[in-house]
Structures are given as structure tokens and as C-alpha cells.
Design an enzyme around this catalytic site. Structure first.
Site, PDB file in Angstrom:
ATOM      1  N   ARG A   1       0.830  -1.208   0.000  1.00 31.72           N
ATOM      2  CA  ARG A   1       0.000   0.000   0.000  1.00 31.72           C
ATOM      3  C   ARG A   1       0.863   1.256   0.000  1.00 31.72           C
ATOM      4  O   ARG A   1       1.740   1.421   0.856  1.00 31.72           O
ATOM      5  CB  ARG A   1      -0.929   0.004   1.227  1.00 31.72           C
ATOM      6  CG  ARG A   1      -2.019   1.079   1.158  1.00 31.72           C
ATOM      7  CD  ARG A   1      -2.974   1.012   2.344  1.00 31.72           C
ATOM      8  NE  ARG A   1      -3.534  -0.312   2.553  1.00 31.72           N
ATOM      9  CZ  ARG A   1      -4.530  -0.841   1.840  1.00 31.72           C
ATOM     10  NH1 ARG A   1      -5.070  -0.148   0.853  1.00 31.72           N
ATOM     11  NH2 ARG A   1      -4.980  -2.050   2.116  1.00 31.72           N
TER      12      ARG A   1
ATOM     13  N   GLU B   1       0.442  -7.888  -3.924  1.00 28.84           N
ATOM     14  CA  GLU B   1      -0.772  -7.111  -4.161  1.00 28.84           C
ATOM     15  C   GLU B   1      -0.460  -5.618  -4.067  1.00 28.84           C
ATOM     16  O   GLU B   1       0.145  -5.168  -3.094  1.00 28.84           O
ATOM     17  CB  GLU B   1      -1.818  -7.502  -3.104  1.00 28.84           C
ATOM     18  CG  GLU B   1      -2.967  -6.544  -2.959  1.00 28.84           C
ATOM     19  CD  GLU B   1      -3.705  -6.689  -1.629  1.00 28.84           C
ATOM     20  OE1 GLU B   1      -4.391  -5.728  -1.242  1.00 28.84           O
ATOM     21  OE2 GLU B   1      -3.598  -7.741  -0.976  1.00 28.84           O
TER      22      GLU B   1
ATOM     23  N   THR C   1      -7.956  -3.644  -2.688  1.00 29.81           N
ATOM     24  CA  THR C   1      -8.869  -2.518  -2.523  1.00 29.81           C
ATOM     25  C   THR C   1      -9.647  -2.284  -3.822  1.00 29.81           C
ATOM     26  O   THR C   1      -9.923  -1.150  -4.201  1.00 29.81           O
ATOM     27  CB  THR C   1      -8.126  -1.242  -2.048  1.00 29.81           C
ATOM     28  OG1 THR C   1      -7.121  -1.599  -1.085  1.00 29.81           O
ATOM     29  CG2 THR C   1      -9.071  -0.278  -1.338  1.00 29.81           C
TER      30      THR C   1
ATOM     31  N   LYS D   1     -10.270 -13.628   2.535  1.00 30.88           N
ATOM     32  CA  LYS D   1      -9.430 -12.756   3.364  1.00 30.88           C
ATOM     33  C   LYS D   1     -10.253 -12.281   4.563  1.00 30.88           C
ATOM     34  O   LYS D   1     -11.242 -11.559   4.391  1.00 30.88           O
ATOM     35  CB  LYS D   1      -8.979 -11.584   2.487  1.00 30.88           C
ATOM     36  CG  LYS D   1      -8.536 -10.334   3.202  1.00 30.88           C
ATOM     37  CD  LYS D   1      -8.289  -9.232   2.165  1.00 30.88           C
ATOM     38  CE  LYS D   1      -8.439  -7.849   2.778  1.00 30.88           C
ATOM     39  NZ  LYS D   1      -8.170  -6.774   1.808  1.00 30.88           N
TER      40      LYS D   1
ATOM     41  N   GLY E   1      -3.039  -6.333  11.001  1.00 35.78           N
ATOM     42  CA  GLY E   1      -2.358  -6.588  12.271  1.00 35.78           C
ATOM     43  C   GLY E   1      -1.551  -7.863  12.310  1.00 35.78           C
ATOM     44  O   GLY E   1      -1.120  -8.292  13.378  1.00 35.78           O
TER      45      GLY E   1
ATOM     46  N   GLY F   1       0.789  -6.211   5.517  1.00 33.60           N
ATOM     47  CA  GLY F   1       0.888  -4.854   5.012  1.00 33.60           C
ATOM     48  C   GLY F   1       2.047  -4.128   5.645  1.00 33.60           C
ATOM     49  O   GLY F   1       3.200  -4.279   5.248  1.00 33.60           O
ATOM     50  N   SER F   2       1.747  -3.343   6.689  1.00 36.71           N
ATOM     51  CA  SER F   2       2.788  -2.512   7.293  1.00 36.71           C
ATOM     52  C   SER F   2       3.901  -3.323   7.936  1.00 36.71           C
ATOM     53  O   SER F   2       5.016  -2.825   8.110  1.00 36.71           O
ATOM     54  CB  SER F   2       2.169  -1.556   8.317  1.00 36.71           C
ATOM     55  OG  SER F   2       1.456  -2.272   9.296  1.00 36.71           O
TER      56      SER F   2
END
Length: 207
Positions: A21, A44, A73, A133, A163, A183-184
């Protein structure tokens, strides 16, 4: 069942899904290079990133034979079309959208739509989803996944997203996760390839 086996083949190579992202087209190939080198082969690009279709196109051209490349998204049918025409083969949504699953399956794509309730999950399975998901996963935790796993068809892979990090992979696996969306914990906008490589190695080691 053939395409579903395809999903399990990719997850079997590495169950981590890299969610980039905020990545830009001019940096996406260098980031993906370190991910693939670490063994992470499902990538992704969320559509709320800068010029995401260009990033998908670059990744598909360079890694399309080595990695499963797609977009997340996704909320509209025309976005499914744009991703597919750019070479993307993976659809990920933040929400339960059976119409998008059907549109992507018609284009031969692998689908990993988002859900949070059994009703959403069964509607997506009926639409032909390859994997599901669980999002936002941190809202329910592994206990929620375990409860869902008990009622959903065993052959449908469930992947928590939100998370998920190296510290809780084991708990999610014990609850029945077939893969993990990162993600992060793997990429934040502005991260250098070296920073991503270090995070990728930590996550792969945690597996």
C-alpha cells in the site's frame, strides 16, 4: 477445482501475501525484487496507491512468471478490467463483493475477497472465490478465525489480513490460517528495498 489448486500452489510456495500500500511505480520493481528473493511470491498493489495500474503492469511484465501479481482494494467492475488488462492475475477486495469475484473469475483471475461474517463467506464461496481474506483480522483475532474455520468448507483457504506480523503468525496458523496478508509489517510507503528485505526475512523466518 483447478484454479483453487492454483491458489494452494502459490500459498504452498510461501503463504505470505505482500500488500504494497502506497508504493509508487518507479520503486515497485525494486521492492518486489527483494520480496521474490526472500521467497514471497504473492504481491498485491492496493488501488489506493499512486498510479496502481502502472505498478501492476510493471510487476506483471517483470515477475509474471515467478509471482502471482494483482491488486487490492478493488471495488468496481471496471477496476477488475483495468487490473486484468495490465496483466494482473489476482483480485483482492476489502469487502464481500460476489459480483467482483464473478467478474474476475470470468477473466481467469485468482480471487481473494474480504469477509468478516459467515454469511459473507458463503456468498463469496458460492460466487467462486478461490480464497477468503478475513478483514479486519485484528478485530476478531485468531479465536474468530478458528470459529469460522469450523463452519466453512475445509478446502477454502482463509487468510487473516490486518495486524498480522512475525509475532502472531504462529497463533494464526494454529487457528487454521492457510496464509497471511502482510501490510505494514512488510512494507510502509517510503520504505527502501533494504528495509523491506529485512522485514521480509523476519517474516519468512517466523514461518
Amino acid at each position: 477445482m483447478g484454479v483453487s489448486m492454483g491458489v494452494m500452489d502459490w500459498l504452498g510456495r510461501c503463504p505470505l501475501v505482500a500488500i504494497l500500500r502506497g508504493v509508487r511505480p518507479d520503486e515497485v520493481e525494486a521492492v518486489a525484487e527483494v520480496l521474490v528473493a526472500a521467497g514471497i511470491v504473492i504481491i498485491e498493489v492496493p488501488l489506493n496507491s499512486p498510479d496502481p495500474i502502472a505498478s501492476v503492469g510493471r510487476l506483471a511484465a517483470r515477475f509474471g512468471d515467478r509471482a502471482l501479481i494483482g491488486a487490492g482494494t478493488i471495488r468496481r467492475t471496471e477496476e477488475v478490467t483495468a487490473v486484468a488488462e495490465a496483466g494482473g492475475r489476482l483480485l483482492v477486495t476489502p469487502h464481500a463483493a460476489p459480483d467482483l469475484v464473478r467478474a474476475a473469475k470470468a477473466r481467469g483471475m485468482v480471487t481473494m475477497p474480504g469477509f468478516f461474517t459467515p454469511a459473507e463467506a458463503f456468498a463469496l464461496i458460492d460466487a467462486g472465490a478461490d480464497a477468503l481474506k478475513l478483514f479486519p483480522a485484528e478485530a476478531g483475532g485468531p479465536a474468530t478465525l478458528r470459529a469460522l474455520r469450523a463452519v466453512l468448507p475445509g478446502e477454502v483457504p482463509l487468510l487473516p489480513v490486518g495486524g498480522v506480523d512475525a509475532g502472531n503468525l504462529a497463533a494464526w496458523r494454529a487457528a487454521g490460517a492457510a496464509g497471511y496478508g502482510c501490510g505494514s509489517s512488510l512494507y510502509k510507503a517510503g520504505d527502501t528495498p533494504d528495509a523491506v528485505a529485512a522485514k521480509a526475512r523476519a517474516l519468512v523466518a517466523a514461518l
